[in-house]
Each structure stands twice: as structure tokens, then as C-alpha cells.
Write an enzyme that holds these catalytic residues in place. Structure first.
Site, PDB file in Angstrom:
ATOM      1  N   ASP A  37       0.852  -1.184   0.000  1.00 32.95           N
ATOM      2  CA  ASP A  37       0.000   0.000   0.000  1.00 32.95           C
ATOM      3  C   ASP A  37       0.890   1.237   0.000  1.00 32.95           C
ATOM      4  O   ASP A  37       1.888   1.290   0.715  1.00 32.95           O
ATOM      5  CB  ASP A  37      -0.916   0.005   1.231  1.00 32.95           C
ATOM      6  CG  ASP A  37      -2.089   0.962   1.074  1.00 32.95           C
ATOM      7  OD1 ASP A  37      -1.857   2.188   1.006  1.00 32.95           O
ATOM      8  OD2 ASP A  37      -3.246   0.500   1.022  1.00 32.95           O
ATOM      9  N   LYS A  38       0.497   2.214  -0.787  1.00 32.31           N
ATOM     10  CA  LYS A  38       1.258   3.464  -0.881  1.00 32.31           C
ATOM     11  C   LYS A  38       1.027   4.349   0.339  1.00 32.31           C
ATOM     12  O   LYS A  38       1.770   5.302   0.586  1.00 32.31           O
ATOM     13  CB  LYS A  38       0.845   4.199  -2.157  1.00 32.31           C
ATOM     14  CG  LYS A  38       1.746   5.359  -2.544  1.00 32.31           C
ATOM     15  CD  LYS A  38       1.280   5.961  -3.868  1.00 32.31           C
ATOM     16  CE  LYS A  38       2.129   7.148  -4.269  1.00 32.31           C
ATOM     17  NZ  LYS A  38       1.663   7.743  -5.552  1.00 32.31           N
ATOM     18  N   ILE A  68       2.279   0.688  -6.642  1.00 35.71           N
ATOM     19  CA  ILE A  68       2.132  -0.400  -7.606  1.00 35.71           C
ATOM     20  C   ILE A  68       2.651  -0.006  -8.991  1.00 35.71           C
ATOM     21  O   ILE A  68       2.840  -0.875  -9.847  1.00 35.71           O
ATOM     22  CB  ILE A  68       0.674  -0.877  -7.713  1.00 35.71           C
ATOM     23  CG1 ILE A  68      -0.253   0.270  -8.138  1.00 35.71           C
ATOM     24  CG2 ILE A  68       0.217  -1.513  -6.405  1.00 35.71           C
ATOM     25  CD1 ILE A  68      -1.664  -0.184  -8.478  1.00 35.71           C
ATOM     26  N   THR A 138     -15.545  -1.871 -10.314  1.00 40.41           N
ATOM     27  CA  THR A 138     -16.748  -1.165  -9.865  1.00 40.41           C
ATOM     28  C   THR A 138     -17.867  -1.280 -10.887  1.00 40.41           C
ATOM     29  O   THR A 138     -17.620  -1.470 -12.086  1.00 40.41           O
ATOM     30  CB  THR A 138     -16.415   0.325  -9.649  1.00 40.41           C
ATOM     31  OG1 THR A 138     -17.610   1.056  -9.393  1.00 40.41           O
ATOM     32  CG2 THR A 138     -15.754   0.922 -10.888  1.00 40.41           C
ATOM     33  N   ASP A 139     -19.100  -1.114 -10.413  1.00 40.04           N
ATOM     34  CA  ASP A 139     -20.245  -1.100 -11.328  1.00 40.04           C
ATOM     35  C   ASP A 139     -20.309   0.185 -12.134  1.00 40.04           C
ATOM     36  O   ASP A 139     -21.036   0.271 -13.137  1.00 40.04           O
ATOM     37  CB  ASP A 139     -21.555  -1.312 -10.567  1.00 40.04           C
ATOM     38  CG  ASP A 139     -21.821  -0.273  -9.481  1.00 40.04           C
ATOM     39  OD1 ASP A 139     -20.968   0.612  -9.262  1.00 40.04           O
ATOM     40  OD2 ASP A 139     -22.889  -0.350  -8.839  1.00 40.04           O
ATOM     41  N   GLU A 140     -19.530   1.193 -11.752  1.00 35.05           N
ATOM     42  CA  GLU A 140     -19.584   2.475 -12.456  1.00 35.05           C
ATOM     43  C   GLU A 140     -19.061   2.394 -13.888  1.00 35.05           C
ATOM     44  O   GLU A 140     -19.326   3.278 -14.701  1.00 35.05           O
ATOM     45  CB  GLU A 140     -18.823   3.547 -11.664  1.00 35.05           C
ATOM     46  CG  GLU A 140     -19.460   3.855 -10.316  1.00 35.05           C
ATOM     47  CD  GLU A 140     -18.890   5.084  -9.651  1.00 35.05           C
ATOM     48  OE1 GLU A 140     -18.616   6.073 -10.356  1.00 35.05           O
ATOM     49  OE2 GLU A 140     -18.718   5.052  -8.416  1.00 35.05           O
ATOM     50  N   TYR A 165     -12.910   8.742 -13.198  1.00 41.77           N
ATOM     51  CA  TYR A 165     -12.707   7.572 -12.327  1.00 41.77           C
ATOM     52  C   TYR A 165     -13.191   6.304 -13.001  1.00 41.77           C
ATOM     53  O   TYR A 165     -12.445   5.315 -13.130  1.00 41.77           O
ATOM     54  CB  TYR A 165     -13.416   7.763 -10.989  1.00 41.77           C
ATOM     55  CG  TYR A 165     -13.640   6.464 -10.257  1.00 41.77           C
ATOM     56  CD1 TYR A 165     -12.555   5.672  -9.864  1.00 41.77           C
ATOM     57  CD2 TYR A 165     -14.924   5.999  -9.968  1.00 41.77           C
ATOM     58  CE1 TYR A 165     -12.747   4.460  -9.211  1.00 41.77           C
ATOM     59  CE2 TYR A 165     -15.127   4.802  -9.316  1.00 41.77           C
ATOM     60  CZ  TYR A 165     -14.042   4.027  -8.943  1.00 41.77           C
ATOM     61  OH  TYR A 165     -14.230   2.821  -8.305  1.00 41.77           O
ATOM     62  N   LYS A 169     -11.156   2.905 -14.409  1.00 49.19           N
ATOM     63  CA  LYS A 169     -11.428   1.530 -13.984  1.00 49.19           C
ATOM     64  C   LYS A 169     -11.838   0.664 -15.168  1.00 49.19           C
ATOM     65  O   LYS A 169     -11.478  -0.518 -15.251  1.00 49.19           O
ATOM     66  CB  LYS A 169     -12.512   1.516 -12.904  1.00 49.19           C
ATOM     67  CG  LYS A 169     -12.080   2.089 -11.564  1.00 49.19           C
ATOM     68  CD  LYS A 169     -10.926   1.307 -10.938  1.00 49.19           C
ATOM     69  CE  LYS A 169     -11.350  -0.056 -10.449  1.00 49.19           C
ATOM     70  NZ  LYS A 169     -10.224  -0.768  -9.753  1.00 49.19           N
ATOM     71  N   ASN A 195     -19.933   0.090  -1.610  1.00 43.37           N
ATOM     72  CA  ASN A 195     -19.665  -0.572  -0.332  1.00 43.37           C
ATOM     73  C   ASN A 195     -19.897   0.377   0.836  1.00 43.37           C
ATOM     74  O   ASN A 195     -19.752   1.597   0.697  1.00 43.37           O
ATOM     75  CB  ASN A 195     -18.213  -1.051  -0.282  1.00 43.37           C
ATOM     76  CG  ASN A 195     -17.969  -2.345  -1.034  1.00 43.37           C
ATOM     77  OD1 ASN A 195     -17.248  -3.221  -0.567  1.00 43.37           O
ATOM     78  ND2 ASN A 195     -18.551  -2.476  -2.208  1.00 43.37           N
ATOM     79  N   LYS A 204     -16.319   9.650   1.551  1.00 37.56           N
ATOM     80  CA  LYS A 204     -17.400   8.863   0.967  1.00 37.56           C
ATOM     81  C   LYS A 204     -18.731   9.202   1.650  1.00 37.56           C
ATOM     82  O   LYS A 204     -18.767   9.684   2.793  1.00 37.56           O
ATOM     83  CB  LYS A 204     -17.094   7.383   1.088  1.00 37.56           C
ATOM     84  CG  LYS A 204     -15.829   6.950   0.355  1.00 37.56           C
ATOM     85  CD  LYS A 204     -15.957   7.112  -1.149  1.00 37.56           C
ATOM     86  CE  LYS A 204     -14.759   6.515  -1.862  1.00 37.56           C
ATOM     87  NZ  LYS A 204     -14.891   6.515  -3.322  1.00 37.56           N
ATOM     88  N   PRO A 220     -24.446  17.894   2.736  1.00 34.10           N
ATOM     89  CA  PRO A 220     -24.668  18.287   1.339  1.00 34.10           C
ATOM     90  C   PRO A 220     -25.226  17.126   0.524  1.00 34.10           C
ATOM     91  O   PRO A 220     -24.742  15.994   0.624  1.00 34.10           O
ATOM     92  CB  PRO A 220     -23.258  18.664   0.861  1.00 34.10           C
ATOM     93  CG  PRO A 220     -22.343  17.841   1.709  1.00 34.10           C
ATOM     94  CD  PRO A 220     -23.017  17.667   3.048  1.00 34.10           C
ATOM     95  N   HIS A 300     -23.154  12.999 -13.207  1.00 32.75           N
ATOM     96  CA  HIS A 300     -23.661  12.198 -12.093  1.00 32.75           C
ATOM     97  C   HIS A 300     -24.656  11.152 -12.597  1.00 32.75           C
ATOM     98  O   HIS A 300     -25.754  11.484 -13.029  1.00 32.75           O
ATOM     99  CB  HIS A 300     -24.329  13.121 -11.075  1.00 32.75           C
ATOM    100  CG  HIS A 300     -24.512  12.503  -9.732  1.00 32.75           C
ATOM    101  ND1 HIS A 300     -25.121  13.159  -8.688  1.00 32.75           N
ATOM    102  CD2 HIS A 300     -24.177  11.277  -9.242  1.00 32.75           C
ATOM    103  CE1 HIS A 300     -25.141  12.377  -7.632  1.00 32.75           C
ATOM    104  NE2 HIS A 300     -24.570  11.225  -7.948  1.00 32.75           N
TER     105      HIS A 300
END
Length: 339
Positions: A37-38, A68, A138-140, A165, A169, A195, A204, A220, A300
Site C-alpha cells: 500500500d502506498k 504499484i 466497480t459497477d460504475e 474515475y 477503472k 460498499n 465517501k 450536502p 452524475h
């Protein structure tokens, strides 16, 4: 000690990664878990992995601080530890940050994934079947859905990313598939919904809402608050990763969802309700008084919803966690760790 597997887990000090590390360390004492991990702002090795770090009985765990994208370092880890498998979670994941500076996302999510894949290609070339590269995505990457409850993301849904993003991915997913198709690398991919649970960074949605409530700040909400997400408890996700890593079919993608679709408005109302009960403020905290609607995020997506039937049918996985119970446990975690 001779280990059955030596697994390099990337991003193991972050939110999901720390849960994966602890799960594998505890469940598989015959595996050596190497966590790289960075330690960026979103990682917290002292808090997220303190149960392992402070346990003298844990002998099958090694931590390496590093990037990585650093091929020399990755190659050295493979040489020194004789890495047999990879579970790849390291990623930049905050959409707002990707809009402000996409370059960081290209570097980590695309170039970092490529670096790992290419080192695996080099070191495992004698027999790819003996090794596995599992990529957590991700599902995105699928884009957005309409409000028809019958419409969900399947593994064959065409990619249509709308943010830097999700584009990064999507690119990393394609690299993983290409290394399987071109070189025969033994890979699996999981695309998960949103998640929630302990260890998540305050940027998040759920931890941010809790943070605002604890500090008497307005919460917000983007746009009208009608965007819909499917919420997956992190421990259910970890079980899915375990099942796919061990039993998934090489070259296949598996979608992982929680079957908890909620608008942002409804989710925040639930958090406010649970928090007010926990703090005995039912009569003083009202949803309308603690939120503020702000300009919507660029690009969005309206709705995400996952169809996990492939994972359930092939590997007998299903989400088991009670949403309201684990939402309460999550709120309690942040109340106890953000004082």
C-alpha cells in the site's frame, strides 16, 4: 514455513483492502499475505489493520509500503516473496477527485494495473494455470440505468463510463481481460456496487453524512437527492472476493451487489433516524433541518443496480448482511472513531 499460497494484496490498508487482508490472514493461516500500500490519504494502516499488527500470533502477514506503479519494487517483491497470486484492490476511487485531476487516476488505476499484470506475465509464464490475478472493479464502468427496477447491470452490459474515475477503472478491466486473451493469464474480475462499513474514508457518502451529524454541519446532497445506489456491506463483498478468487472461472467477470437500492435522500434519512436514536435526539434532529441541496456533480449517473445471479448460481454466494443492522454498526464505528 512452507505456504500453500503467497498472495500479494494491493491497497490492503484502505477501506475494502484492509477487510480483505484481515479475512485472508485469519481464515487461511497456510497462506502468506503480502500487503502493498502506498499509504495515501485514504489509507490508515494503524487503525484499519491494528487487530493484525497488534496480534503476536499472526505470523503469515507482511506489509510493504510502496507504489504499484514502481515496477522495480513489484519485481523485487515477486522475487523475494515468490508471489503465487495477486488480489488487486489498490485504486484511486473518489469521483470528485477524478474530476479535479484525472491524471492521478490514469497513473494508479491504469498504469498501476498494467504494471502488475506485466510482472505477473513475466514471473508466471512457466505455468499461468497455477496462479491467479483477481481484479476488483466497480459497477460504475457500466454507466447509468434508468428508474425501471427490471433494468440492472449484468456481466454482459456494455461499458459506458461517465467520469474519469469510471473511465480509468474501465480501462484497467480491459487490460486484465486483454492479458487473459493475449497471454493466457489466469484472471478473474469482480464489479461491485457501493460498499459501506468500517474503515471507509470520510470523503465517501455514508461516513461523510455521519461526520456532518457528529459535528453539527449541514449534510450536502447533490442535485435533488434522487440518484439511486445499491449498497453492499463490505464483509459480504469480502466473501465474494474469496469465492471468486478460489473458485471463479478464469477469464470471467462476476458482478457483486447488495440488493439494497436507495435514493440518496432515503439513505440519508435512514442514517439521520438511526443516529438520532443512538444519540437520544429523536425530537431534535429533523432531516429537513440538517441537509442542504447543492449543485449536482458533473456526469452524475442516475442509478446503479447490480444483478448478482451469476455469482449466486455459479459460486453459491449471496449477500447475507442485514442492511439496517449493519448501517447501525457502521454509524457506531464512526461515532467511536471520530471523536
Amino acid at each position: 514455513m512452507k505456504y500453500d499460497k503467497i498472495i500479494l494484496i494491493t491497497g490492503g490498508a484502505g477501506f475494502i483492502g484492509s477487510h480483505v487482508v484481515e479475512h485472508f490472514v485469519r481464515k487461511y493461516p497456510n497462506y502468506l499475505i503480502v500487503n502493498i500500500d502506498k499509504l495515501t490519504y485514504a489509507s490508515n494502516i494503524e487503525e484499519n489493520l491494528k487487530s493484525i499488527n497488534n496480534d503476536p500470533l499472526v505470523t503469515n502477514y507482511v506489509f510493504v509500503k510502496g507504489d504499484i506503479c514502481d515496477r522495480n519494487l513489484i519485481e523485487q517483491i515477486f522475487k523475494d516473496c515468490k508471489v503465487s497470486d495477486v488480489i488487486h484492490l489498490a485504486a484511486e476511487s473518489h469521483v470528485d477527485n477524478s474530476i479535479k485531476d484525472p491524471s492521478v487516476f490514469v497513473k494508479t488505476n491504469v498504469n498501476g494495473t498494467y504494471t502488475l499484470l506485466d510482472v505477473c506475465r513475466e514471473f508466471w509464464k512457466d505455468n499461468y494455470d497455477l496462479h491467479r490475478f483477481h481484479h476488483v472493479s466497480t459497477d460504475e464502468v457500466y454507466g447509468a440505468l434508468d428508474n425501471n427496477p427490471e433494468h440492472k447491470f449484468h456481466e454482459y452490459t456494455a461499458y459506458n463510463p461517465h467520469s474519469p474515475y469510471s473511465a480509468s477503472k474501465a480501462s484497467s478491466d480491459h487490460f486484465v481481460k486483454a492479458y487473459h486473451d493475449t497471454y493466457g493469464l489466469n484472471v478473474t474480475i469482480s464489479n461491485c456496487s457501493n460498499n459501506y462499513g468500517p474503515h471507509q474514508h470520510n470523503e465517501k457518502l455514508i461516513p461523510h453524512v455521519i461526520h456532518c451529524l457528529m459535528n453539527n454541519e449541514k449534510i450536502p446532497i447533490y442535485g435533488l437527492g434522487i440518484n439511486i445506489r445499491d449498497w453492499l456491506y463490505v464483509e459480504d463483498h469480502v466473501r465474494a472476493i474469496d469465492d471468486i478468487f478460489h473458485n471463479g472461472t478464469s477469464g470471467e467477470t462476476y458482478n457483486v451487489g447488495g440488493n439494497n437500492e436507495l435514493t440518496n435522500n432515503d439513505l440519508i434519512k435512514m442514517i439521520v433516524k438511526v443516529y438520532s436514536k443512538l444519540t437520544h435526539q429523536e425530537s431534535t434532529i429533523d432531516f429537513k433541518n440538517v441537509v442542504k441541496y447543492v449543485v449536482d456533480r458533473k456526469g452524475h449517473d442516475l442509478r446503479y443496480a447490480i444483478d448478482s445471479s451469476k455469482l449466486q448460481n455459479e459460486l453459491n454466494w449471496k449477500p447475507t448482511m442485514d442492511f439496517e443492522k449493519n448501517l447501525k454498526n457502521t454509524i457506531l464505528y464512526y461515532m467511536n472513531h471520530n471523536k
